[in-house]
Motif scaffolding. Structure first.
Motif, PDB file in Angstrom:
ATOM      1  N   GLY A  97       9.189 -58.728  16.490  1.00  0.00           N
ATOM      2  CA  GLY A  97       9.789 -59.512  17.556  1.00  0.00           C
ATOM      3  C   GLY A  97       9.134 -59.340  18.905  1.00  0.00           C
ATOM      4  O   GLY A  97       9.289 -60.185  19.798  1.00  0.00           O
ATOM      5  N   ASP A  98       8.370 -58.248  19.063  1.00  0.00           N
ATOM      6  CA  ASP A  98       7.722 -57.976  20.354  1.00  0.00           C
ATOM      7  C   ASP A  98       6.256 -58.401  20.383  1.00  0.00           C
ATOM      8  O   ASP A  98       5.477 -57.888  21.169  1.00  0.00           O
ATOM      9  N   GLU A  99       5.890 -59.344  19.486  1.00  0.00           N
ATOM     10  CA  GLU A  99       4.504 -59.819  19.451  1.00  0.00           C
ATOM     11  C   GLU A  99       4.447 -61.328  19.691  1.00  0.00           C
ATOM     12  O   GLU A  99       4.240 -62.116  18.759  1.00  0.00           O
ATOM     13  N   PRO A 100       4.600 -61.740  20.945  1.00  0.00           N
ATOM     14  CA  PRO A 100       4.576 -63.181  21.264  1.00  0.00           C
ATOM     15  C   PRO A 100       3.201 -63.816  21.104  1.00  0.00           C
ATOM     16  O   PRO A 100       3.080 -65.039  21.132  1.00  0.00           O
ATOM     17  N   PHE A 101       2.161 -62.982  20.914  1.00  0.00           N
ATOM     18  CA  PHE A 101       0.813 -63.512  20.728  1.00  0.00           C
ATOM     19  C   PHE A 101       0.445 -63.573  19.242  1.00  0.00           C
ATOM     20  O   PHE A 101      -0.741 -63.614  18.890  1.00  0.00           O
TER      21      PHE A 101
END
Length: 242
Positions: A97-101
């Motif tokens: 969830g903390d990888e918007p890239f």
């Protein structure tokens, strides 16, 4: 094969609580990650599975697919196992969830292993990337992985592996990226099997699969992206988003 993505989204992250709801270019991090996973076009469905009413409402209000966890969970694999138990699916990709890239190229490479000749041997697959900076290699927050000649995982550790005892040898070091593609049965097995001492010591969920004899195929990628683990990472992500 029916392939879906699951994004486990826990609000109370230990190092950066509430990080998934931090603003990134006008939208929360978790929504950016959801949109990135959808944009790859690799999945029949993309779901967020969360323990947070706030995250649930954020995804729901944007028309996204989201599930609320019923049980308390120690890790993402447990949360995903609960969510997929009654779904008709073959492969489940765990997108952090903390990888918007999150990028299409890496995920496509990960899924490709389930179409190769050795696919029958693979219970799950995951990503790794080369690291060369000593600070990264020695950082216990950077999980390292060592593999065999066919890139099946041998072990994961927060310690330096391999340990450079011999002089004149330059081993390759790999960082484990916490993106997995599971066969449904593998992640269901994970949830029902108790944690053993190696996993408990290292606090690395991938070790449980190895301790119970599961085969993990590692796929190398050169795309590192930005994982938002700390407030400093968030600032880097904001700069890159521009």
């Amino acid at each position: 094969m029916k392939i879906i993505a699951m994004i486990p989204a826990r609000y109370a992250a230990s190092r950066f609580p509430g990080k998934l709801m931090q603003d990134l270019g006008g939208k929360p991090v978790i929504l950016r990650t959801y949109e990135a996973a959808r944009a790859t076009g690799l999945f029949e469905e993309v779901y967020v599975v969360t323990d947070s009413e706030l995250i649930y409402k954020t995804i729901e209000e944007e028309g996204g697919k989201v599930m609320m966890s019923v049980e308390e969970h120690e890790c993402g694999s447990d949360r995903i196992a609960e969510a997929v138990a009654n779904l008709d699916v073959d492969i489940v990709v765990n997108v952090q969830g903390d990888e918007p890239f999150t990028d299409k190229e890496s995920l496509a490479s990960l899924l490709q292993v389930f179409k190769q000749d050795e696919a029958g041997e693979i219970d799950l697959a995951s990503l790794m990337t080369k690291i060369t900076e000593r600070d990264d290699i020695e950082n216990p927050n950077t999980v390292k992985v060592i593999v065999d000649q066919r890139n099946f995982a041998l072990y994961f550790s927060r310690s330096v592996i391999p340990y450079p005892r011999a002089t004149g040898i330059s081993p390759t070091y790999y960082k484990h990226k916490g993106v997995y593609a599971f066969r449904k049965q593998a992640v269901l097995d994970f949830k029902r099997l108790p944690m053993l001492p190696l996993e408990a010591s290292e606090k690395i969920e991938a070790i449980r699969y190895l301790e119970y004899g599961k085969k993990i195929k590692m796929v190398e990628t050169s795309i590192t992206g930005i994982e938002i683990d700390t407030p400093e990472d968030l600032e880097k992500a904001k700069a890159a988003w521009k």
